[in-house]
Design an enzyme around this catalytic site. Structure first.
Site, PDB file in Angstrom:
ATOM      1  CD1 TRP A  33      -5.794   8.409  -3.350  1.00  9.18           C
ATOM      2  CD2 TRP A  33      -5.008   8.424  -5.455  1.00  9.18           C
ATOM      3  NE1 TRP A  33      -4.691   7.576  -3.400  1.00  9.18           N
ATOM      4  CE2 TRP A  33      -4.194   7.567  -4.674  1.00  9.18           C
ATOM      5  CE3 TRP A  33      -4.709   8.588  -6.817  1.00  9.18           C
ATOM      6  CZ2 TRP A  33      -3.096   6.885  -5.202  1.00  9.18           C
ATOM      7  CZ3 TRP A  33      -3.610   7.898  -7.336  1.00  9.18           C
ATOM      8  CH2 TRP A  33      -2.820   7.064  -6.537  1.00  9.18           C
ATOM      9  CG  ASP A  36      -2.805   0.996   0.876  1.00  8.47           C
ATOM     10  OD1 ASP A  36      -2.507   1.239  -0.293  1.00  8.47           O
ATOM     11  OD2 ASP A  36      -2.008   1.102   1.822  1.00  8.47           O
ATOM     12  CG  ASP A 163       0.980   0.417   6.128  1.00  9.99           C
ATOM     13  OD1 ASP A 163       0.570   1.575   6.274  1.00  9.99           O
ATOM     14  OD2 ASP A 163       1.751   0.070   5.197  1.00  9.99           O
TER      15      ASP A 163
HETATM   16  C1  FRU Z   1       0.701   1.419   0.638  1.00  6.63           C
HETATM   17  C2  FRU Z   1       0.927   2.698   1.403  1.00  6.63           C
HETATM   18  C3  FRU Z   1       0.971   2.419   2.889  1.00  6.63           C
HETATM   19  C4  FRU Z   1       0.590   3.736   3.486  1.00  6.63           C
HETATM   20  C5  FRU Z   1      -0.420   4.264   2.507  1.00  6.63           C
HETATM   21  C6  FRU Z   1      -0.413   5.735   2.324  1.00  6.63           C
HETATM   22  O1  FRU Z   1       0.136   1.581  -0.620  1.00  6.63           O
HETATM   23  O2  FRU Z   1       2.098   3.318   0.951  1.00  6.63           O
HETATM   24  O3  FRU Z   1       2.205   1.909   3.335  1.00  6.63           O
HETATM   25  O4  FRU Z   1       0.063   3.587   4.772  1.00  6.63           O
HETATM   26  O5  FRU Z   1      -0.144   3.619   1.263  1.00  6.63           O
HETATM   27  O6  FRU Z   1      -1.493   6.157   1.541  1.00  6.63           O
END
Ligand code: FRU
Length: 489
Positions: A33, A36, A163
């Site tokens: 998997w 981001d 993030d």
């Molecule tokens: C976005 C997200 C982010 C988080 C990450 C977790 O796709 O939800 O906000 O940091 O993925 O995997």
């Protein structure tokens, strides 16, 4: 933990090679998997790209940071996993974040995630952390982590707080963070620091007016051509006409950031991509001064047929951004031309009804065409076709209704459906990239872009054209593309 995770991915690679949908020129982990892109930056001249990674299955799980580097954004080399959730403050995941080269070190800032109960929507604690590397491969987490321990006071949700995207402006470091109000409206927070350790909350820089979702994830703030741009990924925007039919959106607003007050004055929200699979984009400014964006080429909670082959998720192609009259234009980075193998060109071809052009077929290619469409109401380019099994992925200019449509209803496995973008005009220019299970279409010089995963049978390799009037293709170029991402050897 890093060794165990890296071994899990690198030793498993054999099985994944049988995957008929394995992408050949899009970055993805060797297996398992990813979501981001994270920490997209240059370090000692190389491009580094990290990503949210679950190195033990093709499902989302406790997040690690996968890692790859490239000299040219095209050919990528996999590196060992960079971050593992091995501390009390990030025990349930090293969530998304960003990176910068500072004084010979590669510095990353990311979110440490901990579940505090069963309901992952409410029972969570998110903090912001730093890790550094001297060799660009091995990272050490800062001893003073977490560097931001709590969300600020005010109308700011205490737990959904993640993030960080860092950058330097004049003498200080800044960071934007994804957030929501207490009653669940998306917003972005601005922080500043002189040393990346002590962070001062400046302000809520921008927030939803009630129409832009319950949470803004993965913000990115940068300047292009003298204009400030906030890119973010709002969750839960309601569909409106032909727009916002994906579960979550990714878009931007242009304007001006007041660095002292921390307020971003901005225009309207605009989507970055009108297809199905584009989320959590991140940008960097490289040593040539280019602003380059890459995104997760997938969508939360959608089918991922490649999971049958222990894969899930990939990156889009890297796209260079340009500013034009309040809008961002996206073009595939020029280095992608290095992938071109033998080419075929046509000039002044008249399409009326259904037709095919000799030599045009395949499952990994670039197709460029420029056409005069004024004498037709409908013009279609069909990709990955196989008439016998009824498969096709259709790009349709619907001039009567003023839309350009990406139709994957009969593309093969996975979820189908159509996406539309408003478009009119007498000329149509398309630059299309087809990889074994993806399509990216740059329309009219990158004014609009549509991206989708598609899962056709391996022998659906046809390309055809169809129109209800006379369409003149002034110029067409077709190249098979070289494989640029290799399994670990
Ligand atoms: C976005 C997200 C982010 C988080 C990450 C977790 O796709 O939800 O906000 O940091 O993925 O995997």
């Amino acid at each position: 933990m890093i060794k165990k995770a890296t071994d899990s991915v690198w030793n498993k690679k054999k099985q994944a090679e049988e995957d008929p949908w394995e992408l050949t020129f899009h970055m993805a982990p060797p297996i398992f998997w990813m979501n981001d892109p994270n920490g997209f930056t240059q370090f000692k001249g190389d491009y580094h790209l990290f990503y949210q990674h679950h190195p033990f299955s093709p499902e989302w799980g406790p997040m690690y940071w996968g890692h790859a580097k490239s000299k040219d954004l095209v050919f990528w080399e996999h590196l060992p996993i960079a971050l593992a959730p091995d501390q009390e403050y990030d025990a349930d995941g090293c969530f998304s974040g960003s990176a910068m080269e500072i004084d010979d070190e590669l510095v990353v800032m990311y979110t440490g995630n901990v579940w505090t109960g069963e309901d992952h929507d409410q029972d969570l604690k998110q903090v912001q952390c730093i890790a550094t590397s001297r060799d660009g491969v091995h990272f050490e987490k800062a001893t003073d982590n977490p560097v931001i321990e709590e969300a600020p006071e005010g109308d700011i949700h205490p737990y959904h707080f993640r993030d960080p995207k860092i950058w330097k402006h004049e003498e200080r470091y800044y960071c934007v963070l994804g957030s929501r109000t207490k009653d669940h409206h998306g917003q972005v927070l601005l922080y500043r620091s002189t040393d990346l350790k002590d962070w001062e909350f400046v302000s809520v820089a921008a927030k939803s007016d009630g129409t832009l979702g319950f949470m803004w994830e993965c913000p990115d703030m940068f300047t292009i051509d003298g204009h400030d741009v906030l890119v973010m990924s709002p969750q839960g925007v309601e569909p409106e006409g032909h727009l916002y039919h994906n579960l979550h959106q990714a878009g931007y607003m242009t304007g001006e950031l007041d660095y002292e007050q921390g307020i971003f004055e901005h225009g309207e929200f605009q989507l970055l991509d009108y297809g199905f699979d584009f989320y959590a984009p991140q940008t960097l400014k490289d040593d040539q001064g280019r602003r380059i964006m890459i995104a997760w080429m997938a969508m939360w909670e959608d089918d991922m047929p490649e999971q049958a082959y222990d894969r899930a998720g990939a990156m889009t192609l890297p796209r260079e951004l340009f500013y034009e009259k309040g809008r961002l234009i996206q073009r595939p980075v020029a280095e992608l031309e290095r992938l071109r193998l033998d080419g075929i060109s046509y000039q002044d071809v008249l399409i009326e009804g259904d037709s095919q052009l000799p030599g045009l077929e395949g499952d990994s290619y670039e197709l460029y065409l420029h056409a005069d469409v004024r004498k037709a109401e409908r013009f279609e380019v069909k990709l990955r076709t196989n008439e016998e099994i009824g498969q096709e992925t259709v790009l349709r200019m619907d001039r009567e209704n003023g839309f350009f449509i990406l139709d994957r209803s009969r593309c093969g496995a996975g979820s189908g459906g159509t996406r539309k973008v408003a478009l009119d005009g007498k000329k149509l220019e398309l630059q299309i990239y087809v990889d074994r299970s993806s399509v990216e279409v740059f329309i009219n010089g990158g004014e609009k872009v549509m991206t989708a995963r598609i899962y056709p049978d391996a022998d659906a390799q046809g390309i055809s054209f169809s129109s209800d009037g006379k369409v003149k293709i002034d110029a067409l170029h077709f190249w098979k593309l070289e494989k640029s991402i290799h399994p670990i050897s």
